[in-house]
Design a protein around this motif. Structure first.
Motif, PDB file in Angstrom:
ATOM      1  N   ASP A  33      14.368 -21.808  12.484  1.00 49.47           N
ATOM      2  CA  ASP A  33      14.748 -22.196  13.847  1.00 49.47           C
ATOM      3  C   ASP A  33      14.071 -23.495  14.296  1.00 49.47           C
ATOM      4  N   PRO A  34      12.750 -23.633  14.159  1.00 46.36           N
ATOM      5  CA  PRO A  34      12.130 -24.900  14.569  1.00 46.36           C
ATOM      6  C   PRO A  34      12.620 -26.090  13.744  1.00 46.36           C
ATOM      7  N   LEU A  35      12.899 -25.872  12.467  1.00 39.95           N
ATOM      8  CA  LEU A  35      13.391 -26.967  11.638  1.00 39.95           C
ATOM      9  C   LEU A  35      14.765 -27.442  12.104  1.00 39.95           C
ATOM     10  N   VAL A  36      15.618 -26.513  12.477  1.00 40.60           N
ATOM     11  CA  VAL A  36      16.954 -26.870  12.960  1.00 40.60           C
ATOM     12  C   VAL A  36      16.840 -27.653  14.261  1.00 40.60           C
ATOM     13  N   VAL A  37      15.956 -27.225  15.142  1.00 44.43           N
ATOM     14  CA  VAL A  37      15.774 -27.927  16.413  1.00 44.43           C
ATOM     15  C   VAL A  37      15.251 -29.336  16.166  1.00 44.43           C
ATOM     16  N   LEU A  38      14.287 -29.482  15.280  1.00 41.21           N
ATOM     17  CA  LEU A  38      13.737 -30.807  14.999  1.00 41.21           C
ATOM     18  C   LEU A  38      14.777 -31.721  14.351  1.00 41.21           C
ATOM     19  N   LEU A  39      15.587 -31.179  13.465  1.00 35.82           N
ATOM     20  CA  LEU A  39      16.609 -31.992  12.815  1.00 35.82           C
ATOM     21  C   LEU A  39      17.726 -32.393  13.776  1.00 35.82           C
ATOM     22  N   ALA A  40      18.013 -31.534  14.749  1.00 38.19           N
ATOM     23  CA  ALA A  40      19.058 -31.841  15.721  1.00 38.19           C
ATOM     24  C   ALA A  40      18.581 -32.849  16.760  1.00 38.19           C
ATOM     25  N   ALA A  41      17.259 -32.962  16.947  1.00 36.19           N
ATOM     26  CA  ALA A  41      16.648 -33.891  17.908  1.00 36.19           C
ATOM     27  C   ALA A  41      17.277 -33.784  19.294  1.00 36.19           C
ATOM     28  N   PRO A  42      17.303 -32.597  19.887  1.00 31.19           N
ATOM     29  CA  PRO A  42      17.888 -32.455  21.222  1.00 31.19           C
ATOM     30  C   PRO A  42      16.919 -32.950  22.303  1.00 31.19           C
ATOM     31  N   THR A  43      17.414 -33.082  23.507  1.00 29.94           N
ATOM     32  CA  THR A  43      16.550 -33.414  24.638  1.00 29.94           C
ATOM     33  C   THR A  43      15.897 -32.127  25.132  1.00 29.94           C
ATOM     34  N   TRP A  44      14.987 -32.288  26.087  1.00 31.56           N
ATOM     35  CA  TRP A  44      14.285 -31.099  26.591  1.00 31.56           C
ATOM     36  C   TRP A  44      15.212 -30.152  27.333  1.00 31.56           C
ATOM     37  N   PHE A  46      17.662 -28.663  26.278  1.00 35.60           N
ATOM     38  CA  PHE A  46      18.147 -27.555  25.438  1.00 35.60           C
ATOM     39  C   PHE A  46      17.363 -26.266  25.704  1.00 35.60           C
ATOM     40  N   LEU A  47      16.193 -26.396  26.345  1.00 33.56           N
ATOM     41  CA  LEU A  47      15.404 -25.196  26.657  1.00 33.56           C
ATOM     42  C   LEU A  47      16.009 -24.389  27.803  1.00 33.56           C
ATOM     43  N   LEU A  48      16.837 -25.034  28.608  1.00 32.36           N
ATOM     44  CA  LEU A  48      17.457 -24.342  29.734  1.00 32.36           C
ATOM     45  C   LEU A  48      18.747 -23.681  29.275  1.00 32.36           C
TER      46      LEU A  48
END
Length: 51
Positions: A33-44, A46-48
């Motif tokens: 999960d963290p790897l996918v988030v880092l590779l996608a490089a979303p803005t903050w 995405f937490l909402l």
């Protein structure tokens, strides 16, 4: 002496963590999960999560 399930589960989890650290592996899908988030490089934003 009766077996204590809680202790057994704790030993199982601890053993699995040690083996994964020794082999440098991830427990999928939670480990990826963290790897996918880092590779996608979303803005903050995405937490909402809005429904």
């Amino acid at each position: 002496m009766p077996r204590v399930p809680t202790f057994d589960h704790g030993m199982d989890v601890g053993f699995a963590i040690v083996v994964m650290q020794m082999t440098r592996t991830l427990h999928l899908p939670a480990g990826s999960d963290p790897l996918v988030v880092l590779l996608a490089a979303p803005t903050w934003s995405f937490l909402l999560i809005l429904f």
